[in-house]
Write an enzyme that holds these catalytic residues in place. Structure first.
Site, PDB file in Angstrom:
ATOM      1  N   ASP A  47     -11.401  -4.028   7.527  1.00 18.38           N
ATOM      2  CA  ASP A  47     -11.546  -4.840   6.312  1.00 18.38           C
ATOM      3  C   ASP A  47     -10.570  -6.020   6.413  1.00 18.38           C
ATOM      4  OD1 ASP A  47      -9.013  -3.801   5.815  1.00 18.38           O
ATOM      5  OD2 ASP A  47      -9.475  -3.048   3.814  1.00 18.38           O
ATOM      6  N   CYS A  89      -7.506  -0.861   8.555  1.00 17.65           N
ATOM      7  CA  CYS A  89      -7.418  -1.428   7.206  1.00 17.65           C
ATOM      8  C   CYS A  89      -5.945  -1.780   6.999  1.00 17.65           C
ATOM      9  CB  CYS A  89      -7.987  -0.490   6.141  1.00 17.65           C
ATOM     10  SG  CYS A  89      -7.111   1.071   5.930  1.00 17.65           S
ATOM     11  N   GLY A  90      -5.537  -2.035   5.785  1.00 16.02           N
ATOM     12  CA  GLY A  90      -4.153  -2.460   5.591  1.00 16.02           C
ATOM     13  C   GLY A  90      -3.161  -1.412   6.050  1.00 16.02           C
ATOM     14  N   GLY A 141      -4.386   1.855   7.167  1.00 22.41           N
ATOM     15  CA  GLY A 141      -5.089   2.852   7.984  1.00 22.41           C
ATOM     16  C   GLY A 141      -5.458   4.091   7.183  1.00 22.41           C
ATOM     17  N   GLY A 178      -7.063   4.339   3.984  1.00 23.15           N
ATOM     18  CA  GLY A 178      -8.416   4.302   3.427  1.00 23.15           C
ATOM     19  C   GLY A 178      -9.469   4.478   4.504  1.00 23.15           C
TER      20      GLY A 178
HETATM   21  C1  RB5 Z   1      -7.046  -3.448   0.941  1.00 24.87           C
HETATM   22  O1  RB5 Z   1      -6.256  -4.324   0.236  1.00 24.87           O
HETATM   23  C2  RB5 Z   1      -6.289  -2.190   1.299  1.00 24.87           C
HETATM   24  O2  RB5 Z   1      -6.194  -1.366   0.200  1.00 24.87           O
HETATM   25  C3  RB5 Z   1      -6.974  -1.510   2.448  1.00 24.87           C
HETATM   26  O3  RB5 Z   1      -6.999  -2.374   3.542  1.00 24.87           O
HETATM   27  C4  RB5 Z   1      -6.342  -0.240   2.981  1.00 24.87           C
HETATM   28  O4  RB5 Z   1      -4.990  -0.425   3.212  1.00 24.87           O
HETATM   29  C5  RB5 Z   1      -6.603   0.975   2.240  1.00 24.87           C
HETATM   30  O5  RB5 Z   1      -6.140   2.066   2.643  1.00 24.87           O
END
Ligand code: RB5
Length: 147
Positions: free
Chosen positions: A8, A66-67, A69, A71
């Site tokens: 993301d 992701c930011g 890891g 999520g």
């Molecule tokens: C997005 O801002 C962030 O919440 C996502 O990348 C991730 O870190 C979620 O676990």
């Protein structure tokens, strides 16, 4: 080895670094996006399609960013047959495959720097499941939860 990569906005920059490095290293890498940094995008939209391809046997391994890891890891593990984990150290990148047969690692684009991420990805991709009976038994106990 045919692998996938997905991110993301929180993992976009690190994905681009990893994608370039892994392709240059000879890996066939399917890019599941994001294809541009969009602060409104949602990691499940990139991670789940990749996880499904891995579960279907179309890809051997995957790297999700992701930011944090976190999520990405939560999302990936909801796909039947997927074993994914947030990885931040070299030992776990290797042992996660040797013992736990991980097909996916999840990295934090905001927590893990590019050089470390490259080493973690390479370690993960070079590792192989040991196939030892005790590890198979443990994985079978987890797999039974999905039936
Ligand atoms: C997005 O801002 C962030 O919440 C996502 O990348 C991730 O870190 C979620 O676990």
């Amino acid at each position: 080895m045919k692998i996938g990569i997905a991110a993301d906005h929180g993992g976009f920059a690190l994905k681009q670094v990893l994608l370039q490095h892994l392709r240059a290293g000879g890996y066939e890498v399917a890019d599941f996006g994001a294809y541009e940094p969009d602060p409104e995008d949602d990691y499940p939209d990139f991670v789940i399609p990749m996880a499904r391809e891995i579960a279907a046997g179309k890809l051997e391994r995957g790297i999700a960013v992701c930011g944090s890891g976190v999520g990405a890891s939560v999302a990936a593990n909801k796909v039947k047959g997927i074993r994914a984990a947030l990885i931040q150290d070299h030992f776990s990148a290797r042992q996660g495959v040797e013992d736990d047969d991980l097909q996916m690692i999840c990295l934090g684009g905001r927590t893990t720097g590019p050089s470390t991420a490259i080493e973690l990805a390479e370690t993960f991709l070079e590792a192989r499941f040991s196939g030892l009976e005790r590890h198979k038994r443990r994985l079978q106990k987890i797999a039974r939860l999905e039936d």
